[in-house]
Each structure stands twice: as C-alpha cells, then as structure tokens.
Design an enzyme around this catalytic site. Structure first.
Site: not given
Length: 147
Positions: A117, A145-146
C-alpha cells in the site's frame, strides 16, 4: 468515525443491507460519520453507498471543540477540483476560538511502510498536504491498511 470500506459488499447488495442492520441499533443513538473508501466504489460507482447513507463525498462539521473534515481519497483532489476548492474554503473559515481542534479523515493513507500500500494516495498527498500543514490540522485519521 469510519474511514471507509464499510461493508465489503463488493457488488453483493444484501451484504450492504446486513451491514446496515448490524449498525442500526447503535446508529440510532450515536452519530456515525463515514468517509468513502475503495470498497464503496463498486461496478456501478458509489450508488449502493450513497443511496443508503446519503452522505456527501466530502464535508465538515463542528462537534464540541473540534472541527471535523471528512474528505474523499477516491475523488479528484487536484488543485481547482471541487474537493480541493472546498477544502481551501473550509479551512479558511475555521474559527479556532470556537473549534481549537481540527481533525481530518479520509480512507487512503498518505504514509505507510506496507509495501503493498506504499504511496496509495500519493497524488492526494502532493495536492493537499500543504493545505493541511498551512492550516495546522491537529489530527488525521485514515484507514485502508489492515495492519
């Protein structure tokens, strides 16, 4: 404050309805503030999201001592665009005696060490970061963003 990717419906409309049912009891009593994310952009655009939540792509409001700015990282942020011009005007109108805290939120982060990302919203950062610094925005919330 939800900074995008609300339901992960990805075109499956009943999932949008399920998400709405899940939050309904809480949302009846507590304000839910949405920023549009990439999962709200489906094959038909943002119709599923905007029909259900009728939230503009970018907006602001005062809450207590805070001025909250919600922007869209999936819409045009170029100088002269509707969103950019709106942001300039909104920042210029803030009265720090009334709302000493300025909070901004949008979905795609400008800074991230995750290589998948990295620089996802680089053009938005290039276009708008100077406005936020010049107007001394105090706090930024992002999603995407996880981690």
């Amino acid at each position: 404050l939800l900074v995008g990717d609300l339901s992960y419906a990805n075109g499956n409309q009943p999932i949008w309805d399920n998400f709405g049912t899940l939050i309904e009891q809480h949302a009846r009593f507590v304000p839910w503030i949405f920023a549009i994310g990439n999962h709200e952009v489906e094959s038909l655009g943002t119709i599923a999201y905007t029909t259900r939540y009728q939230t503009p792509d970018f907006y602001s409001f005062n809450y207590g001592f805070a001025h909250v700015i919600v922007m869209s990282s999936v819409r045009n942020t170029n100088p002269g665009s509707t969103q950019y011009t709106w942001l300039q005007q909104d920042l210029a109108a803030i009265n720090r005696e009334v709302t000493p805290w300025v909070i901004a939120a949008w979905h795609h982060q400008w800074y991230c060490s995750n290589t998948h990302h990295y620089k996802t919203a680089e053009q938005m950062r290039i276009n708008m970061e100077g406005l936020l610094y010049a107007n001394k925005v105090d706090l930024v919330f992002n999603g995407h963003v996880h981690a």
